[in-house]
Structures are given as C-alpha cells and as structure tokens.
Design an enzyme around this catalytic site. Structure first.
Site, short mmCIF file in Angstrom:
data_model
loop_
_atom_site.label_atom_id
_atom_site.label_comp_id
_atom_site.label_asym_id
_atom_site.label_seq_id
_atom_site.Cartn_x
_atom_site.Cartn_y
_atom_site.Cartn_z
N TYR A 28 0.76 -1.22 0.08
CA TYR A 28 0.00 -0.12 -0.02
C TYR A 28 0.98 1.08 -0.04
O TYR A 28 0.59 2.32 -0.72
CB TYR A 28 -0.88 -0.03 1.11
CG TYR A 28 -1.83 1.07 1.21
CD1 TYR A 28 -3.12 0.84 0.47
CD2 TYR A 28 -1.77 2.25 1.88
CE1 TYR A 28 -4.16 1.77 0.24
CE2 TYR A 28 -2.88 3.09 1.86
CZ TYR A 28 -4.00 2.79 1.15
OH TYR A 28 -4.87 3.89 1.22
N ALA A 59 -3.02 -4.46 4.87
CA ALA A 59 -2.81 -5.29 6.04
C ALA A 59 -3.76 -6.16 6.56
O ALA A 59 -3.49 -7.28 7.31
CB ALA A 59 -2.40 -4.00 7.30
N GLU A 61 -5.65 -8.23 5.03
CA GLU A 61 -5.59 -9.42 4.13
C GLU A 61 -4.16 -10.28 4.38
O GLU A 61 -4.18 -11.44 3.98
CB GLU A 61 -5.61 -9.17 2.68
CG GLU A 61 -6.69 -8.61 2.08
CD GLU A 61 -6.94 -7.09 2.48
OE1 GLU A 61 -8.27 -6.57 2.70
OE2 GLU A 61 -6.15 -6.40 2.40
N ILE A 85 -0.77 3.65 8.35
CA ILE A 85 -0.16 5.16 8.80
C ILE A 85 -1.67 5.77 9.31
O ILE A 85 -2.72 5.83 8.72
CB ILE A 85 0.32 5.99 7.86
CG1 ILE A 85 1.57 5.42 7.41
CG2 ILE A 85 0.53 7.51 8.30
CD1 ILE A 85 2.43 6.18 6.48
N THR A 89 -9.56 9.02 10.37
CA THR A 89 -10.61 8.28 10.85
C THR A 89 -10.25 7.19 11.89
O THR A 89 -9.26 6.82 11.91
CB THR A 89 -11.45 7.81 9.60
OG1 THR A 89 -10.72 6.49 8.97
CG2 THR A 89 -11.82 8.77 8.86
N HIS A 91 -10.56 3.90 10.98
CA HIS A 91 -10.39 2.86 10.46
C HIS A 91 -8.81 2.41 10.62
O HIS A 91 -8.54 1.05 10.61
CB HIS A 91 -10.20 3.28 8.78
CG HIS A 91 -9.87 2.20 7.77
ND1 HIS A 91 -10.82 1.01 7.91
CD2 HIS A 91 -9.00 2.20 7.19
CE1 HIS A 91 -10.27 0.16 6.88
NE2 HIS A 91 -9.03 0.81 6.34
N ARG A 129 11.55 3.17 10.58
CA ARG A 129 11.47 1.88 11.05
C ARG A 129 11.83 0.81 9.85
O ARG A 129 12.10 -0.25 9.90
CB ARG A 129 9.81 1.67 11.53
CG ARG A 129 9.93 2.31 12.91
CD ARG A 129 8.54 2.36 13.40
NE ARG A 129 8.43 3.05 14.68
CZ ARG A 129 8.73 4.19 15.11
NH1 ARG A 129 8.99 5.46 14.16
NH2 ARG A 129 8.57 4.77 16.26
#
Length: 183
Positions: A28, A59, A61, A85, A89, A91, A129
């Site tokens: 993504y 993520a 899936e 990230i 919202t 989500h 990271r």
C-alpha cells in the site's frame, strides 16, 4: 525517539536443515514495503533460508494469505510486512487491531510468524522503521519468524508419556485368540 534506545538483539537462529519462509507484504505504501522486504530477505538468507514473496492489497489481508499458505503449501514460517499510517478516521484502529489479532491467533495455532506490520503516526516514522540502515523492522520480523521456527523444530519431536499409545501387535494377537469381542 525510539531509535536512540538500545535494544537487545538475539543471536541469529541456526538450522541443521533448510528453512523456507513466506514473506507476505502489503505494498500500500510501496517504498516502505519494498524496504521491509529487502531487510526480511537479507535476514532469511543470512540464516541459510529461502523465501518467497506474496503481495496482498492491505494489512487486513495479510493474515488471511498466511492462513491460506499454511493450509495449501509447505512453508516453515511467515513474515507479515506492511504499514498502517494513522489517518483522520477510526479505520486505522480497526486495521491495526484486527490484523494484529488475526496474526496472534494464527500464532497461537502453531504458525511461526514474525509480525512486521508497522503501525505509525506519520510517514517519517514508517520510513525510519522500514529502512535497513535505520531500524530494519523487516529484518527484525524475519528474525522473529526464524526464532519461532527454530523453537518449533526443537520442540516438534514426538511426545513422551503424553496421550494414548496404540495397542501393540502382541496385545491384539492375544486378544484375537480369545475370540471376537461382541460388546
């Protein structure tokens, strides 16, 4: 900042026979995911293992792909890589919690999974990271999976003194000599 804190890093897992790992990644944020995969591949190769890569849309899936691979292939372990990230919202919370929970449940079923799904506040945190020269979380997730594979192999032998043992041939023959059991 977390990068200034020293963390203990375990010695690399060692194997007496080859290890095959599936890296499941969500591109993504492609540049982040690509860097994580570079780190994971390097760690697996350094341990003498081989790898394959599967890409999924997001993520959420990743655990499903790992579950399918476990049922339908022959991997010793799995590396889950991606990045979530925080947005505007809730989500973010759903994706982080549900993907992590699903990976944990798969692990509790005995799958050897290194979870390298980054959950961060902003792109810069993700970059630091992911980069191999920085925190190398892809390599760390691969190392975690390899350590779990090593434990599974160590503990995976036959159990002694646990459960039922099948009747020996001598007992079955002796019982047959008495005649059929009509119970």
């Amino acid at each position: 900042m977390a990068s200034s804190i020293n963390h203990h890093v375990m010695e690399r897992a060692e194997f007496d026979r080859p290890v095959k790992i599936l890296i499941v990644t969500s591109p993504y944020y492609k540049d982040i995911a690509d860097e994580q995969v570079v780190g994971a591949k390097a760690e697996i190769e350094a341990a003498g293992g081989t790898w394959d890569v599967a890409e999924v849309p997001g993520a959420l899936e990743i655990p499903t792909a790992i579950g399918i691979a476990e049922r339908m292939s022959n991997f010793d372990g799995y590396v889950a890589l991606g990045c979530v990230i925080r947005g505007e919202t809730t989500h973010y919370d759903t994706v982080c919690n549900d993907s992590s929970r699903a990976i944990t449940l798969l692990g509790l079923q005995g799958l050897c999974i290194g979870n390298g799904i980054l959950t961060v506040e902003n792109y810069e945190q993700a970059r630091v990271r992911a980069e191999v020269a920085e925190q190398n979380k892809g390599g760390g997730a691969a190392a975690a999976a390899l350590h779990l594979v090593a434990l599974a192999r160590k503990w995976g032998g036959p159990r002694k003194g646990v459960g039922f043992k099948p009747a020996s041939d001598e007992i079955q023959i002796a019982g047959a000599a008495k005649g059929p059991n009509l119970a």
